[in-house]
Design an enzyme around this catalytic site. Structure first.
Site, short mmCIF file in Angstrom:
data_model
loop_
_atom_site.label_atom_id
_atom_site.label_comp_id
_atom_site.label_asym_id
_atom_site.label_seq_id
_atom_site.Cartn_x
_atom_site.Cartn_y
_atom_site.Cartn_z
CG MET A 12 -1.83 -1.22 1.27
SD MET A 12 -2.74 -1.39 2.83
CE MET A 12 -1.46 -1.99 3.94
CB THR A 85 0.16 2.63 4.27
OG1 THR A 85 -0.62 3.79 3.95
CG2 THR A 85 -0.76 1.58 4.84
CB CYS A 198 2.47 9.73 2.19
SG CYS A 198 2.12 8.47 0.97
#
Length: 239
Positions: A12, A85, A198
């Site tokens: 992810m 993530t 992120c």
């Protein structure tokens, strides 16, 4: 002493999961020397299926999916679990509740690193979900840290760079410059650091080459996993 096994919930995106795998193994080799590498169990999910749940706001279904993965890693012998993530830490508590081994939380680890550095008002660069849903800001606030996020246009820019470019393996200089402009703007508004919030952003921004002190959540998370995995070994060596 036996090295603990690290369970990674990855995919992810797989771009950042590859970074996790490299960082974890490099850190183990650096600490233990020779040809040592980490004991890692990786379950890489189909990212599109997770993105579809995110877009539909089906966070409970996403939690069930990742909880199943976490239970599988636990059953396979993992001693800890990482959700690789930031965005899916929105449902981290639900995943932790499904297992008895610890889930190493990327927000907590990043907050502790910020506090140690004396930063209390960082800019967060992340997906729209992470910047806007409140879970990240609330957990940071519990550590005494108040985050800043870009304005609406800036949040759209960061989100699109992540999903349309970095998750697809595209690293564009123009986007890097645009992200740095957001950091410059935040510094003028009182930000004292920037969180690469992120796990793909480290592909385009070097935390050591930014207008503000940079905190790479991917590296911080990976380092926390290695510290957990080697805890007994390092204590035995120090004794």
């Amino acid at each position: 002493m036996v090295m603990r096994k690290i369970g990674l919930i990855g995919g992810m995106s797989f771009e950042s999961s590859a970074v996790y795998y490299r960082m974890v193994n490099e850190a183990v080799r650096e600490q233990l020397g020779g040809l040592h590498s980490a004991e890692v169990l990786l379950h890489s999910v189909d990212f599109q299926s997770i993105v579809d749940l995110q877009k539909a706001g089906r966070w409970e279904d996403a939690a069930k999916r990742l909880a199943d993965v976490a239970r599988g890693l636990q059953a396979a012998g993992a001693d800890c679990v990482l959700i690789c993530t930031n965005t899916m830490h929105l449902i981290a508590d639900a995943v932790q509740a499904a297992i008895y081994i610890p889930l190493i939380n990327i927000i907590d680890e990043t907050a502790m690193r910020l506090k140690a550095a004396g930063s209390r008002r960082p800019l967060l660069l992340a997906t729209r979900y992470t910047m806007e849903h409140g879970f990240y800001a609330e957990r940071m606030r519990s550590h005494g840290i108040d985050i800043l996020v870009p304005d609406a246009d800036g949040r759209t820019l960061v989100h699109n760079v992540i999903f349309d470019e970095l998750c697809a393996g595209k690293v564009l200089r123009s986007s890097r410059r645009a992200l740095i402009e957001l950091i410059d703007k935040a510094e003028a508004q009182g930000a004292d650091a920037v969180i690469l919030g992120c796990t793909e952003i480290c592909l385009t921004l070097d935390p050591k080459a930014l207008p503000l002190p940079g905190f790479d959540s991917t590296a911080i998370h990976a380092e926390a996993a290695v510290a957990f995995a080697l805890e007994g070994i390092c204590l035995a060596r120090a004794a």
